[in-house]
Design a protein around this motif. Sequence first.
Motif, PDB file in Angstrom:
ATOM      1  N   LEU A  34      47.827  38.028  51.720  1.00  0.00           N
ATOM      2  CA  LEU A  34      48.922  38.935  51.392  1.00  0.00           C
ATOM      3  C   LEU A  34      49.020  39.157  49.883  1.00  0.00           C
ATOM      4  N   ARG A  35      48.785  38.095  49.108  1.00  0.00           N
ATOM      5  CA  ARG A  35      48.781  38.221  47.640  1.00  0.00           C
ATOM      6  C   ARG A  35      47.681  39.173  47.189  1.00  0.00           C
ATOM      7  N   ALA A  36      46.513  39.070  47.805  1.00  0.00           N
ATOM      8  CA  ALA A  36      45.402  39.949  47.447  1.00  0.00           C
ATOM      9  C   ALA A  36      45.730  41.404  47.776  1.00  0.00           C
ATOM     10  N   ILE A  37      46.346  41.644  48.920  1.00  0.00           N
ATOM     11  CA  ILE A  37      46.726  43.012  49.304  1.00  0.00           C
ATOM     12  C   ILE A  37      47.738  43.576  48.306  1.00  0.00           C
ATOM     13  N   GLY A  38      48.708  42.752  47.913  1.00  0.00           N
ATOM     14  CA  GLY A  38      49.699  43.190  46.931  1.00  0.00           C
ATOM     15  C   GLY A  38      49.092  43.444  45.573  1.00  0.00           C
ATOM     16  N   ALA A  39      48.102  42.619  45.177  1.00  0.00           N
ATOM     17  CA  ALA A  39      47.449  42.806  43.879  1.00  0.00           C
ATOM     18  C   ALA A  39      46.748  44.156  43.804  1.00  0.00           C
ATOM     19  N   VAL A  40      46.121  44.562  44.909  1.00  0.00           N
ATOM     20  CA  VAL A  40      45.487  45.887  44.949  1.00  0.00           C
ATOM     21  C   VAL A  40      46.546  46.974  44.838  1.00  0.00           C
ATOM     22  N   LYS A  41      47.643  46.809  45.553  1.00  0.00           N
ATOM     23  CA  LYS A  41      48.729  47.796  45.530  1.00  0.00           C
ATOM     24  C   LYS A  41      49.309  47.937  44.119  1.00  0.00           C
ATOM     25  N   MET A  42      49.332  46.823  43.370  1.00  0.00           N
ATOM     26  CA  MET A  42      49.866  46.841  42.007  1.00  0.00           C
ATOM     27  C   MET A  42      48.868  47.377  40.996  1.00  0.00           C
ATOM     28  N   GLY A  43      47.619  47.586  41.421  1.00  0.00           N
ATOM     29  CA  GLY A  43      46.600  48.072  40.512  1.00  0.00           C
ATOM     30  C   GLY A  43      46.003  47.002  39.630  1.00  0.00           C
ATOM     31  N   LEU A  44      46.219  45.730  39.978  1.00  0.00           N
ATOM     32  CA  LEU A  44      45.682  44.636  39.172  1.00  0.00           C
ATOM     33  C   LEU A  44      44.219  44.379  39.476  1.00  0.00           C
ATOM     34  N   ILE A  45      43.810  44.667  40.715  1.00  0.00           N
ATOM     35  CA  ILE A  45      42.416  44.547  41.127  1.00  0.00           C
ATOM     36  C   ILE A  45      42.071  45.772  41.967  1.00  0.00           C
ATOM     37  N   ASP A  46      40.796  46.035  42.131  1.00  0.00           N
ATOM     38  CA  ASP A  46      40.358  47.201  42.899  1.00  0.00           C
ATOM     39  C   ASP A  46      40.101  46.871  44.365  1.00  0.00           C
ATOM     40  N   ASP A  47      39.784  45.603  44.631  1.00  0.00           N
ATOM     41  CA  ASP A  47      39.451  45.197  46.001  1.00  0.00           C
ATOM     42  C   ASP A  47      39.982  43.787  46.232  1.00  0.00           C
TER      43      ASP A  47
END
Length: 386
Positions: free
Chosen positions: A243-256
């Motif tokens: 869930l953290r990884a999905i949120g990080a993508v949504k925040m634009g912090l990572i691409d995948d």
Amino acid sequence: MQTPIPATYMRGGTSKGVFFKLSDLPAVCQVAGTPRDNFLMRVIGSPDPYGKQIDGLGNGSSSTSKVVILSPSDKPNHDVNYLFGQVAIDKPMIDWSGNCGNLTAAVGAFAIAQGLVANVPTDGICTVRIWQANIGKTIIAHVPMANGEVVETGDFELDGVTFPAAEVVIEFLDPADGEGAMFPTGNVVDTLQSPDFGTLSATLINAGIPTIFVKAQDLGLTGTELQDDVNSDGELLAKLERLRAIGAVKMGLIDDVSEAATRQHTPKIAWVAAPADYTASSGKTVLATDIDVLVRAMSMGKLHHAMMGTASVAIATAAAVEGTLVNTAAGGSKRDKVCFGHPSGTLTVGATAELKDGKWTATKAVMSRSARRIMQGVVFVPSDCF
């Protein structure tokens, strides 16, 4: 042979870390790169597949697997540059993507002791202007002084720390994280989709540190969890990390989502709930009437034993904006401070936020912490590790 390097072991807030003055490091470690990371990991005792960091100064938890490097500031109207590294315990990695708010409380005292601050008062309060190099923000530490020395002992109590100490007031100016807007999607509430949790609401905020807030009930939790309740549940930990990884993508912090494994320090993931009575890890009873909201937060894949200082800034800032999940869980009223319950007890943090040209901005967050030198001298590191 081993190389001795001047170092100070300090507690700041509910964290501990090894502090260095940049000029004391080996020349090859005074710049970013593999030698510096290898040196610092060896100091802490990482990577350690046993998870204990027995052969270093780390204590086997994210709260104590930390390093700090200070140097004279090259920024106008600042005293010191503060660089923070979150050292992974079982992986060969240091995450330089965020700040540590807890150790910030110790930065002022270390800077004064190392002669990095000019015009230090003999008595009273020394105002230390800190440039947080990881996120490019200004932090002001108000450090108590007596007879020309930093005051470290006192009667200020901080839940999560056994002994009282001297109070250090920390001001985070313009605390929205340096990587973008305070609400990176433009919304105070978004939706995240996960095969594990389905579709759930989330507040994604850059303040203090990028943080993803979700509702405890959406995770099947209550908000009163202690460390063992979460850290012993491997299935839950894996779901929270996805869930953290999905949120990080949504925040634009990572691409995948696959990139989240190399960025463990940020963003944080936390869950909130309305106040309820619970027993803190110390055995202390926390009453619903004593707090505004319940918050639990993950740090480096584990439930934090108290609350990260930077996440505390995120909590207070989110609470100041009506409509966020934190604000709603806290009762939904307009507020400039919030008292939240965490696994070790309670903490009150103040924050101000305002709407400018249709975008929310945070002007300042303030909290009280404490700090203390534990040991000072040299740390020995094998010469062939860097």
